[in-house]
Design a protein around this motif. Structure first.
Motif, PDB file in Angstrom:
ATOM      1  N   THR A 199       0.834  -1.209   0.000  1.00 47.59           N
ATOM      2  CA  THR A 199       0.000   0.000   0.000  1.00 47.59           C
ATOM      3  C   THR A 199       0.861   1.247   0.000  1.00 47.59           C
ATOM      4  N   LEU A 200       1.931   1.250   0.786  1.00 54.38           N
ATOM      5  CA  LEU A 200       2.830   2.405   0.835  1.00 54.38           C
ATOM      6  C   LEU A 200       3.481   2.643  -0.526  1.00 54.38           C
ATOM      7  N   VAL A 201       3.978   1.570  -1.146  1.00 50.23           N
ATOM      8  CA  VAL A 201       4.599   1.693  -2.471  1.00 50.23           C
ATOM      9  C   VAL A 201       3.581   2.225  -3.482  1.00 50.23           C
ATOM     10  N   PHE A 202       2.370   1.701  -3.426  1.00 52.50           N
ATOM     11  CA  PHE A 202       1.324   2.139  -4.352  1.00 52.50           C
ATOM     12  C   PHE A 202       1.038   3.633  -4.199  1.00 52.50           C
ATOM     13  N   LEU A 203       0.917   4.101  -2.980  1.00 51.14           N
ATOM     14  CA  LEU A 203       0.588   5.505  -2.743  1.00 51.14           C
ATOM     15  C   LEU A 203       1.715   6.434  -3.202  1.00 51.14           C
ATOM     16  N   VAL A 204       2.956   6.033  -2.936  1.00 48.71           N
ATOM     17  CA  VAL A 204       4.098   6.841  -3.385  1.00 48.71           C
ATOM     18  C   VAL A 204       4.160   6.879  -4.904  1.00 48.71           C
ATOM     19  N   TRP A 205       3.975   5.703  -5.523  1.00 46.81           N
ATOM     20  CA  TRP A 205       3.994   5.615  -6.991  1.00 46.81           C
ATOM     21  C   TRP A 205       2.870   6.446  -7.601  1.00 46.81           C
ATOM     22  N   ARG A 206       1.680   6.346  -7.058  1.00 43.45           N
ATOM     23  CA  ARG A 206       0.538   7.083  -7.599  1.00 43.45           C
ATOM     24  C   ARG A 206       0.761   8.596  -7.498  1.00 43.45           C
ATOM     25  N   ALA A 208       3.615  10.160  -7.409  1.00 45.43           N
ATOM     26  CA  ALA A 208       4.656  10.554  -8.359  1.00 45.43           C
ATOM     27  C   ALA A 208       4.099  10.638  -9.781  1.00 45.43           C
ATOM     28  N   CYS A 209       3.253   9.677 -10.156  1.00 46.78           N
ATOM     29  CA  CYS A 209       2.672   9.673 -11.502  1.00 46.78           C
ATOM     30  C   CYS A 209       1.738  10.863 -11.700  1.00 46.78           C
ATOM     31  N   LEU A 210       0.955  11.179 -10.681  1.00 47.73           N
ATOM     32  CA  LEU A 210       0.040  12.315 -10.798  1.00 47.73           C
ATOM     33  C   LEU A 210       0.800  13.627 -10.901  1.00 47.73           C
ATOM     34  N   ARG A 211       1.880  13.748 -10.138  1.00 50.77           N
ATOM     35  CA  ARG A 211       2.641  15.000 -10.164  1.00 50.77           C
ATOM     36  C   ARG A 211       3.389  15.182 -11.480  1.00 50.77           C
ATOM     37  N   ARG A 212       3.938  14.104 -12.012  1.00 53.97           N
ATOM     38  CA  ARG A 212       4.730  14.220 -13.243  1.00 53.97           C
ATOM     39  C   ARG A 212       3.857  14.176 -14.496  1.00 53.97           C
ATOM     40  N   LEU A 213       2.897  13.248 -14.534  1.00 54.09           N
ATOM     41  CA  LEU A 213       2.148  12.991 -15.764  1.00 54.09           C
ATOM     42  C   LEU A 213       0.677  13.370 -15.695  1.00 54.09           C
ATOM     43  N   GLY A 214       0.158  13.533 -14.499  1.00 56.00           N
ATOM     44  CA  GLY A 214      -1.272  13.752 -14.359  1.00 56.00           C
ATOM     45  C   GLY A 214      -2.054  12.456 -14.375  1.00 56.00           C
ATOM     46  N   GLY A 215      -1.365  11.326 -14.331  1.00 59.19           N
ATOM     47  CA  GLY A 215      -2.009  10.017 -14.368  1.00 59.19           C
ATOM     48  C   GLY A 215      -0.982   8.933 -14.641  1.00 59.19           C
ATOM     49  N   ILE A 216      -1.445   7.811 -15.153  1.00 64.68           N
ATOM     50  CA  ILE A 216      -0.571   6.665 -15.368  1.00 64.68           C
ATOM     51  C   ILE A 216      -0.518   6.275 -16.837  1.00 64.68           C
ATOM     52  N   VAL A 227       8.380  -3.236  -9.018  1.00 60.67           N
ATOM     53  CA  VAL A 227       8.873  -2.696  -7.750  1.00 60.67           C
ATOM     54  C   VAL A 227       8.083  -3.277  -6.582  1.00 60.67           C
ATOM     55  N   LEU A 228       6.768  -3.388  -6.758  1.00 58.47           N
ATOM     56  CA  LEU A 228       5.934  -3.913  -5.684  1.00 58.47           C
ATOM     57  C   LEU A 228       6.254  -5.380  -5.410  1.00 58.47           C
ATOM     58  N   GLU A 229       6.462  -6.168  -6.462  1.00 64.54           N
ATOM     59  CA  GLU A 229       6.846  -7.570  -6.260  1.00 64.54           C
ATOM     60  C   GLU A 229       8.146  -7.657  -5.464  1.00 64.54           C
ATOM     61  N   ALA A 230       9.106  -6.805  -5.813  1.00 64.69           N
ATOM     62  CA  ALA A 230      10.405  -6.845  -5.150  1.00 64.69           C
ATOM     63  C   ALA A 230      10.290  -6.494  -3.662  1.00 64.69           C
ATOM     64  N   VAL A 231       9.552  -5.443  -3.337  1.00 65.07           N
ATOM     65  CA  VAL A 231       9.477  -5.035  -1.928  1.00 65.07           C
ATOM     66  C   VAL A 231       8.658  -6.041  -1.108  1.00 65.07           C
TER      67      VAL A 231
END
Length: 239
Positions: A199-206, A208-216, A227-231
């Motif tokens: 959940t933490l990885v997802f929130l950080v990733w989301r 970052a995507c919203l700030r840089r791209l406005g979405g995914i 990344v999520l599989e690895a952590v």
């Protein structure tokens, strides 16, 4: 619904499915709700390998090869493209999206793939004897995160591979994600820890995507998966 499951299996893995499912728009939309199930299937395969061949350096390497081969390195490609674009884009949205479209991988992309695979290999080789039964958590949570991502975040790549998932049935998708969370709870303390880290990885990733791209995009979704599989693996391997 079976068409959606077959589409999800065919897209996320190299398991053969009837080619006609890829021409079915309804099956494509329904497939998003089946992503966590496909992750669970991959996880069961990994658990079977770990049961038949207890974790060691060699078995970890073989397991990782099977893991990558079963998905056709689909998400590793997204990880490489995202790493190149995030660094090369220099904070600019248009340039970041442009670099992601380049099929070539630069130093950042290659480095990201090597580091993630190395982390997965080390985690697999370090799994405690009582943790191999929970290997299914990593691929399942990663695919559940994809379902959650398309439910909660705009898709910004017009005509991309993920464009057909933007109108997926919300109730079915939310049910699928809820079931994945429930399975984490059933798995006990390590399952709950894996869910918390995911959940933490997802929130950080989301964010970052919203700030840089406005979405995914499909590439950033692939990066999230890897990344999520690895952590999650690192969480399972932790003492």
């Amino acid at each position: 619904m079976i068409g959606g499951l077959l589409h999800a299996i065919g897209f996320l893995t190299r398991i053969p499915v009837p080619a006609r499912v890829f021409d079915d728009g309804r099956a494509r939309r329904q497939s998003l709700a089946w992503y966590p199930v496909v992750g669970l299937v991959v996880g069961v395969i990994l658990c079977a390998l770990a049961w038949a061949w207890p974790p060691s350096l060699l078995s970890a390497a073989v397991m990782l090869v099977v893991w990558v081969a079963s998905t056709g390195a689909l998400h590793l490609d997204g990880l490489a493209d995202s790493a190149d674009a995030w660094i090369g884009g220099m904070g600019d949205r248009a340039r970041t999206l442009e670099i992601m479209k380049d099929p070539r991988s630069g130093p950042a992309g290659v480095t990201a793939v090597v580091l993630v695979l190395l982390l997965k290999f080390a985690a697999l080789a370090s799994l405690p004897a009582h943790a191999w039964q929970l290997l299914w958590l990593a691929p399942m949570l990663a695919r559940a995160a994809l379902t959650a991502a398309f439910l909660t975040t705009p898709y910004v790549r017009s005509g991309g591979l993920g464009s057909g998932l933007t109108d997926a049935p919300r109730t079915a998708c939310m049910t699928a994600v809820s079931m994945a969370v429930a399975l984490c709870a059933v798995a006990g303390g390590r399952g709950i820890a894996a869910f918390a880290v995911a959940t933490l990885v997802f929130l950080v990733w989301r964010r970052a995507c919203l700030r840089r791209l406005g979405g995914i995009t499909g590439d950033t979704a692939g990066a999230l998966t890897e990344v999520l599989e690895a952590v999650v693996l690192v969480t399972l391997a932790a003492p």
